[in-house]
Design a protein around this motif. Structure first.
Motif, PDB file in Angstrom:
ATOM      1  N   PRO A  55      13.486   4.129 -18.469  1.00  0.00           N
ATOM      2  CA  PRO A  55      14.130   4.531 -17.205  1.00  0.00           C
ATOM      3  C   PRO A  55      14.858   3.358 -16.541  1.00  0.00           C
ATOM      4  O   PRO A  55      14.409   2.211 -16.597  1.00  0.00           O
ATOM      5  N   ARG A  56      15.971   3.670 -15.909  1.00  0.00           N
ATOM      6  CA  ARG A  56      16.829   2.649 -15.294  1.00  0.00           C
ATOM      7  C   ARG A  56      16.063   1.765 -14.306  1.00  0.00           C
ATOM      8  O   ARG A  56      16.260   0.561 -14.246  1.00  0.00           O
ATOM      9  N   GLU A  57      15.168   2.380 -13.508  1.00  0.00           N
ATOM     10  CA  GLU A  57      14.431   1.574 -12.531  1.00  0.00           C
ATOM     11  C   GLU A  57      13.495   0.570 -13.220  1.00  0.00           C
ATOM     12  O   GLU A  57      13.253  -0.510 -12.700  1.00  0.00           O
ATOM     13  N   ARG A  58      12.998   0.912 -14.404  1.00  0.00           N
ATOM     14  CA  ARG A  58      12.160  -0.017 -15.162  1.00  0.00           C
ATOM     15  C   ARG A  58      13.010  -1.139 -15.773  1.00  0.00           C
ATOM     16  O   ARG A  58      12.566  -2.284 -15.847  1.00  0.00           O
ATOM     17  N   ASP A  60      15.692  -2.278 -14.386  1.00  0.00           N
ATOM     18  CA  ASP A  60      15.985  -3.137 -13.230  1.00  0.00           C
ATOM     19  C   ASP A  60      14.788  -4.022 -12.873  1.00  0.00           C
ATOM     20  O   ASP A  60      14.962  -5.202 -12.546  1.00  0.00           O
ATOM     21  N   LEU A  61      13.571  -3.475 -12.934  1.00  0.00           N
ATOM     22  CA  LEU A  61      12.378  -4.287 -12.657  1.00  0.00           C
ATOM     23  C   LEU A  61      12.205  -5.377 -13.723  1.00  0.00           C
ATOM     24  O   LEU A  61      11.839  -6.508 -13.397  1.00  0.00           O
TER      25      LEU A  61
END
Length: 147
Positions: A55-58, A60-61
């Motif tokens: 996932p994109r948010e992962r 980014d993290l």
């Protein structure tokens, strides 16, 4: 360093891994930006090797964690360093090897302090963070959940 990494892979088995070496002569921003891009490219390409899309948010993290760890290496351990990414089914292990033996020290929470929150951030977003002595420095390893 390479033998220890190979032995560890044989027992725990990441699905995919990649590393990049920096000689330490790049400008601070160039090295950190390169490490962030390397991480995003690695995770974005992982479905080609059979791993589910991250996932994109992962992503980014992961880029944030890499940025903080490589920034620490650039600022506090000038010289060569290595970024190692190991993709497991449900997590990404991010390791930064540098030549300084001293461990990074998380500072206490201080919302008034400007800067120096990198270790706090990494500890807050990762499942685990460890510092392992190496023959010529240390390995800082952070495990980031991908779910």
């Amino acid at each position: 360093m390479t033998d220890a990494i190979a032995a560890e892979r044989a027992t725990q088995g990441p699905l995919l891994y990649a590393s990049v070496d920096y000689d330490g002569t790049d400008a601070d921003d160039g090295m950190v930006a390169s490490a962030r891009d390397f991480t995003a490219d690695f995770l974005t390409a992982s479905p080609a090797s059979g791993h589910p899309r991250v996932p994109r948010e992962r992503v980014d993290l992961a880029r944030l964690v890499v940025s903080e760890l490589v920034t620490n290496a650039v600022r506090h351990a000038p010289g060569p360093c290595r970024l190692l990414l190991e993709l497991f089914e449900d997590a990404l292990e991010i390791s930064v090897f540098d030549r300084l033996e001293a461990s990074p020290v998380p500072r206490g929470h201080d919302p008034g302090r400007i800067g120096q929150h990198g270790v706090e951030i990494v500890v807050a977003v990762c499942e685990s963070v460890s510092v392992e002595p190496q023959p010529s420095g240390k390995r800082v390893r952070a495990r980031l959940s991908l779910v």
